[in-house]
Design a protein around this motif. Sequence first.
Motif, PDB file in Angstrom:
ATOM      1  N   ASP A  62       0.793  -1.236   0.028  1.00  6.50           N
ATOM      2  CA  ASP A  62       0.123  -0.089  -0.043  1.00  6.50           C
ATOM      3  C   ASP A  62       0.576   1.408   0.081  1.00  6.50           C
ATOM      4  OD1 ASP A  62      -2.343  -1.394  -0.266  1.00  6.50           O
ATOM      5  OD2 ASP A  62      -2.866  -1.173   1.817  1.00  6.50           O
ATOM      6  N   TRP A  63       2.170   1.192   0.205  1.00  4.49           N
ATOM      7  CA  TRP A  63       2.877   2.360   0.164  1.00  4.49           C
ATOM      8  C   TRP A  63       3.001   2.880  -1.203  1.00  4.49           C
ATOM      9  CZ3 TRP A  63       3.583   4.906   4.551  1.00  4.49           C
ATOM     10  CH2 TRP A  63       3.810   4.126   5.855  1.00  4.49           C
ATOM     11  N   PHE A  64       3.194   1.963  -2.197  1.00  6.17           N
ATOM     12  CA  PHE A  64       3.290   2.213  -3.407  1.00  6.17           C
ATOM     13  C   PHE A  64       1.966   2.678  -4.180  1.00  6.17           C
ATOM     14  CE2 PHE A  64       6.459  -0.821  -2.098  1.00  6.17           C
ATOM     15  CZ  PHE A  64       7.519  -0.247  -2.504  1.00  6.17           C
ATOM     16  N   TRP A  65       0.791   2.479  -3.732  1.00  3.53           N
ATOM     17  CA  TRP A  65      -0.497   3.014  -3.927  1.00  3.53           C
ATOM     18  C   TRP A  65      -0.095   4.725  -4.260  1.00  3.53           C
ATOM     19  CZ3 TRP A  65      -5.203   0.887  -4.919  1.00  3.53           C
ATOM     20  CH2 TRP A  65      -6.459   1.549  -4.896  1.00  3.53           C
ATOM     21  N   TRP A  66       0.403   5.219  -3.334  1.00  3.29           N
ATOM     22  CA  TRP A  66       0.326   6.730  -3.049  1.00  3.29           C
ATOM     23  C   TRP A  66       1.408   7.140  -4.183  1.00  3.29           C
ATOM     24  CZ3 TRP A  66      -4.188   7.595  -1.893  1.00  3.29           C
ATOM     25  CH2 TRP A  66      -4.777   6.733  -0.822  1.00  3.29           C
TER      26      TRP A  66
END
Length: 174
Positions: A62-66
């Motif tokens: 989910d870090w890479f989502w942003w």
Amino acid sequence: GAWFSANYDTWIGEPEETQAWNYLGKVRKFLADYDTLKKKQAPSEEALAQALDYMYLAEGSDWFWWYGADQDSGNDSYFDEGYRALLAKVYESLGEPVPAFVKVPIIPEKVAETSQPFSGLFTPVIDGRSGTDEWAKAGVYPFAGGAQARSEDVAAGVSFGVDANNLYVKVDAK
């Protein structure tokens, strides 16, 4: 893939995402070398376990989502800071210096926007005073106010303009 698409676009493919994955790979390699090759003096079991916990937290997708332009939280730099803080904690847990790359934001700062756009050539009179319409065509960048204002700040903003031969800059005092 994601619940809304059958591919990995949200996590890969854009420059910010690639940079974030590269940061993760460097830290993972450091930790793997630290743990398996014992290149450094062995840390305590607790320190190594803590470093691994931080690594696992940083590896959450989910870090890479942003990162990238396909998703926007309205404050993506907050997530960038949090992600890089986890990477830094891997090093800190082991008593190692945090490498410079971890301190470099992946999401660039937003470009400051003018409160008044530059609207045409003009030539101000340089006499220490600003006439009523003298800088009317100037672009204006106001300095941060509110919670960011500091009592020692002496300027309120910067105006700029050009004529055929010169660049003019005016610093507006508070």
